[in-house]
Design an enzyme around this catalytic site. Sequence first.
Site, short mmCIF file in Angstrom:
data_model
loop_
_atom_site.label_atom_id
_atom_site.label_comp_id
_atom_site.label_asym_id
_atom_site.label_seq_id
_atom_site.Cartn_x
_atom_site.Cartn_y
_atom_site.Cartn_z
N ILE A 1 0.86 -1.18 0.00
CA ILE A 1 0.00 0.00 0.00
C ILE A 1 0.90 1.23 0.00
CG2 ILE A 1 -1.95 1.14 1.10
CD1 ILE A 1 -2.43 -1.83 0.38
N CYS A 2 0.61 2.17 -0.90
CA CYS A 2 1.32 3.45 -0.93
C CYS A 2 2.84 3.23 -1.02
CB CYS A 2 0.92 4.25 0.31
SG CYS A 2 1.34 6.01 0.28
N THR A 3 3.60 3.89 -0.15
CA THR A 3 5.06 3.79 -0.21
C THR A 3 5.59 2.45 0.28
OG1 THR A 3 5.18 4.89 1.94
CG2 THR A 3 5.44 6.28 -0.02
N THR B 1 2.74 3.50 -6.73
CA THR B 1 2.81 3.95 -5.35
C THR B 1 2.10 5.31 -5.27
OG1 THR B 1 4.31 4.28 -3.46
CG2 THR B 1 5.05 5.15 -5.59
#
Length: 218
Positions: free
Chosen positions: A120-122, A140
């Site tokens: 998830i994300c970074t 990302t």
Amino acid sequence: MLSVAILVFDGVDILDFAGPLEICSHASHSLDYRKPDPVFEIDIVGAHELIKSSAGVHISPRTSIETAISRLDTLDVLIVPGGPPPILESLIKSNSQELQLVQAFGRLETKERPRIILSICTGAMFLAASGLLKDTKATTHHLFLDDLRAICGTKGETNIVAARYVDGGVRPNGLRVITSGGVSSGLDAACYFVEQAASPQVAAYAAKMVEYEWKASS
């Protein structure tokens, strides 16, 4: 029942962690909240007994990273949330326990037992540093696409795109790699992951239970 571990670390984004947890907790084969038949057994994994999120909320993992690594053969899914890039970069440079868990899970031979890793994300930075995004497509948070490209560039070619989530396909060892954009994108990626692990009906049920309108990947 599939075994899911969600990794947490000091500075983890609370929705990166809680969003997929919420979706997964409502995934039920029965499609009936009165007669739950859970798809997943969910575990929270961290290096310390108390983890402080980026929002100041404290999380108490049930399982240590050391224990999780010793039981990797029982794990079907690893979810890797993100957080502020400087924190992720520090954990990567120090060869942290968090990075070691991602690396160890990524090395498993999974051809006879399909496994999934979802960032998830970074959190995608952990995957990139572990070589799991080599020769595939990934995403990302939109602000940190170039940061992800820089990490991926040390491991090989990766097609980095802006998207809600990306299914990078199955690696040679049988591991399916899914990455998501920033924060709320993790809800969409989690729904997609549930669809892959269970069925479209179970994914739609989980999304409806949390009153969430599942968005497309692009």
